[in-house]
Design a protein around this motif. Structure first.
Motif, PDB file in Angstrom:
ATOM      1  N   ILE A 174     -42.751 -12.854  21.474  1.00  0.00           N
ATOM      2  CA  ILE A 174     -41.394 -12.288  21.315  1.00  0.00           C
ATOM      3  C   ILE A 174     -40.275 -12.875  22.124  1.00  0.00           C
ATOM      4  O   ILE A 174     -40.656 -13.254  22.877  1.00  0.00           O
ATOM      5  N   LEU A 175     -39.016 -12.755  21.451  1.00  0.00           N
ATOM      6  CA  LEU A 175     -37.848 -13.026  22.182  1.00  0.00           C
ATOM      7  C   LEU A 175     -37.928 -12.548  23.585  1.00  0.00           C
ATOM      8  O   LEU A 175     -38.031 -11.434  23.903  1.00  0.00           O
ATOM      9  N   SER A 176     -37.251 -13.529  24.501  1.00  0.00           N
ATOM     10  CA  SER A 176     -36.926 -13.301  25.938  1.00  0.00           C
ATOM     11  C   SER A 176     -36.547 -11.761  26.301  1.00  0.00           C
ATOM     12  O   SER A 176     -36.879 -11.024  27.066  1.00  0.00           O
ATOM     13  N   ASP A 177     -35.274 -11.519  25.652  1.00  0.00           N
ATOM     14  CA  ASP A 177     -34.442 -10.155  25.870  1.00  0.00           C
ATOM     15  C   ASP A 177     -35.488  -9.054  25.785  1.00  0.00           C
ATOM     16  O   ASP A 177     -35.486  -8.050  26.277  1.00  0.00           O
ATOM     17  N   VAL A 178     -36.430  -8.983  24.517  1.00  0.00           N
ATOM     18  CA  VAL A 178     -37.170  -8.076  24.373  1.00  0.00           C
ATOM     19  C   VAL A 178     -38.395  -7.993  25.293  1.00  0.00           C
ATOM     20  O   VAL A 178     -38.796  -6.940  25.551  1.00  0.00           O
ATOM     21  N   LEU A 179     -38.854  -9.265  25.745  1.00  0.00           N
ATOM     22  CA  LEU A 179     -40.013  -9.233  26.602  1.00  0.00           C
ATOM     23  C   LEU A 179     -39.311  -8.526  27.860  1.00  0.00           C
ATOM     24  O   LEU A 179     -40.475  -7.826  28.603  1.00  0.00           O
ATOM     25  N   ILE A 180     -38.275  -8.980  28.415  1.00  0.00           N
ATOM     26  CA  ILE A 180     -37.823  -8.221  29.532  1.00  0.00           C
ATOM     27  C   ILE A 180     -37.744  -6.885  29.391  1.00  0.00           C
ATOM     28  O   ILE A 180     -38.134  -5.912  30.200  1.00  0.00           O
ATOM     29  N   LYS A 181     -37.437  -6.112  28.396  1.00  0.00           N
ATOM     30  CA  LYS A 181     -37.207  -4.675  28.221  1.00  0.00           C
ATOM     31  C   LYS A 181     -38.644  -4.328  28.116  1.00  0.00           C
ATOM     32  O   LYS A 181     -38.922  -3.045  28.335  1.00  0.00           O
ATOM     33  N   MET A 182     -39.460  -4.807  27.698  1.00  0.00           N
ATOM     34  CA  MET A 182     -41.090  -4.246  27.690  1.00  0.00           C
ATOM     35  C   MET A 182     -41.677  -4.664  28.818  1.00  0.00           C
ATOM     36  O   MET A 182     -42.895  -4.428  28.992  1.00  0.00           O
ATOM     37  N   ARG A 183     -41.462  -5.194  30.008  1.00  0.00           N
ATOM     38  CA  ARG A 183     -42.060  -5.674  31.111  1.00  0.00           C
ATOM     39  C   ARG A 183     -42.936  -4.743  31.698  1.00  0.00           C
ATOM     40  O   ARG A 183     -44.011  -4.893  32.130  1.00  0.00           O
TER      41      ARG A 183
ATOM     42  N   ILE B 186     -42.467 -12.530  37.517  1.00  0.00           N
ATOM     43  CA  ILE B 186     -43.320 -13.018  38.601  1.00  0.00           C
ATOM     44  C   ILE B 186     -43.208 -12.135  39.720  1.00  0.00           C
ATOM     45  O   ILE B 186     -42.001 -11.762  40.259  1.00  0.00           O
ATOM     46  N   SER B 187     -44.076 -11.385  40.296  1.00  0.00           N
ATOM     47  CA  SER B 187     -44.132 -10.488  41.674  1.00  0.00           C
ATOM     48  C   SER B 187     -45.358 -10.853  42.512  1.00  0.00           C
ATOM     49  O   SER B 187     -46.320 -11.638  42.248  1.00  0.00           O
ATOM     50  N   LYS B 188     -45.609  -9.645  43.455  1.00  0.00           N
ATOM     51  CA  LYS B 188     -46.920  -9.797  44.162  1.00  0.00           C
ATOM     52  C   LYS B 188     -47.924  -9.471  43.438  1.00  0.00           C
ATOM     53  O   LYS B 188     -49.092  -9.964  43.700  1.00  0.00           O
TER      54      LYS B 188
ATOM     55  N   TRP C 284     -39.550 -24.710  23.799  1.00  0.00           N
ATOM     56  CA  TRP C 284     -40.225 -23.695  23.714  1.00  0.00           C
ATOM     57  C   TRP C 284     -41.146 -23.307  24.995  1.00  0.00           C
ATOM     58  O   TRP C 284     -41.550 -24.379  25.199  1.00  0.00           O
ATOM     59  N   ILE C 285     -41.389 -22.333  25.701  1.00  0.00           N
ATOM     60  CA  ILE C 285     -42.083 -22.156  26.925  1.00  0.00           C
ATOM     61  C   ILE C 285     -43.149 -21.097  26.434  1.00  0.00           C
ATOM     62  O   ILE C 285     -42.695 -20.131  25.806  1.00  0.00           O
ATOM     63  N   CYS C 286     -44.379 -21.204  27.269  1.00  0.00           N
ATOM     64  CA  CYS C 286     -45.460 -20.194  27.234  1.00  0.00           C
ATOM     65  C   CYS C 286     -45.777 -19.813  28.710  1.00  0.00           C
ATOM     66  O   CYS C 286     -46.131 -20.796  29.279  1.00  0.00           O
ATOM     67  N   LEU C 287     -45.705 -18.789  29.150  1.00  0.00           N
ATOM     68  CA  LEU C 287     -46.196 -18.475  30.437  1.00  0.00           C
ATOM     69  C   LEU C 287     -47.603 -17.717  30.507  1.00  0.00           C
ATOM     70  O   LEU C 287     -47.790 -16.846  29.736  1.00  0.00           O
ATOM     71  N   VAL C 288     -48.299 -18.040  31.201  1.00  0.00           N
ATOM     72  CA  VAL C 288     -49.690 -17.333  31.542  1.00  0.00           C
ATOM     73  C   VAL C 288     -49.599 -16.869  32.958  1.00  0.00           C
ATOM     74  O   VAL C 288     -49.485 -17.374  33.884  1.00  0.00           O
ATOM     75  N   LEU C 289     -49.566 -15.285  33.005  1.00  0.00           N
ATOM     76  CA  LEU C 289     -49.482 -14.700  34.349  1.00  0.00           C
ATOM     77  C   LEU C 289     -50.937 -13.873  34.451  1.00  0.00           C
ATOM     78  O   LEU C 289     -51.653 -13.525  33.524  1.00  0.00           O
ATOM     79  N   GLN C 290     -51.035 -13.539  35.774  1.00  0.00           N
ATOM     80  CA  GLN C 290     -52.367 -12.614  35.952  1.00  0.00           C
ATOM     81  C   GLN C 290     -52.000 -11.539  36.679  1.00  0.00           C
ATOM     82  O   GLN C 290     -51.289 -11.767  38.037  1.00  0.00           O
ATOM     83  N   LYS C 291     -52.456 -10.520  36.625  1.00  0.00           N
ATOM     84  CA  LYS C 291     -52.230  -9.245  37.360  1.00  0.00           C
ATOM     85  C   LYS C 291     -53.170  -9.068  38.476  1.00  0.00           C
ATOM     86  O   LYS C 291     -54.316  -9.390  38.497  1.00  0.00           O
ATOM     87  N   HIS C 292     -52.393  -8.818  39.641  1.00  0.00           N
ATOM     88  CA  HIS C 292     -53.155  -8.489  40.933  1.00  0.00           C
ATOM     89  C   HIS C 292     -53.153  -6.973  41.286  1.00  0.00           C
ATOM     90  O   HIS C 292     -52.309  -6.456  40.794  1.00  0.00           O
ATOM     91  N   ARG C 293     -54.206  -6.694  42.297  1.00  0.00           N
ATOM     92  CA  ARG C 293     -54.135  -5.089  42.450  1.00  0.00           C
ATOM     93  C   ARG C 293     -52.769  -4.856  43.301  1.00  0.00           C
ATOM     94  O   ARG C 293     -52.538  -5.518  44.078  1.00  0.00           O
TER      95      ARG C 293
END
Length: 137
Positions: free
Chosen positions: A73-82, A113-115, A128-137
């Motif tokens: 999805i477009l960046s602005d929408v991703l940010i709203k859904m974060r 990106i955060s703790k 175009w870019i694609c980010l792969v992120l992982q959730k930590h407790r």
């Protein structure tokens, strides 16, 4: 990976690929009834209706947690859904964000990106870019 949420299922291509790669349960959501109709048709053509569920709903109304959440999805929408994207991830779950213009990379990284959510990988291809992120407790 046992479960995947496809946010903005569109044609269903990501859900189809996930099912064919062995993900046991995929839920694809969209608010566009036309996209949902095409996604359902494509899922039927690929004989995976037993592994891919399609729902007409928004991310805010969606319940449950998933091992993998994808959103093209477009960046602005991703940010709203974060916050909602994050809330649907299991601990150690993977979030894949695509549909991002390379000029928006730093803006997306600052917002996501955060703790609790780290960058695992980044792919770039023709603007175009694609980010792969992982959730930590």
């Amino acid at each position: 990976i046992g479960s995947m949420l496809d946010v903005g299922i569109g044609s269903g291509i990501l859900s189809i690929a996930a099912a064919k790669m062995g993900i046991k349960r995929t839920v694809g959501i969209d608010i566009d009834p036309i996209a949902l109709r095409y996604a359902k048709q494509n899922i039927e053509k690929n004989h995976i209706i037993d592994r891919v569920e399609v729902r007409e709903t928004s991310l805010k109304k969606m319940e449950g947690k998933f091992d993998l959440v994808v959103a093209n999805i477009l960046s602005d929408v991703l940010i709203k859904m974060r916050k909602e994207l994050y809330s649907h991830l299991e601990d150690n779950g993977i979030l894949i964000l695509s549909g991002i213009l390379d000029e928006n990379e730093s803006k997306i990284e600052k917002k996501f990106i955060s703790k609790k959510l780290s960058l695992v990988d980044l792919y770039q291809d023709t603007g175009w870019i694609c980010l792969v992120l992982q959730k930590h407790r």
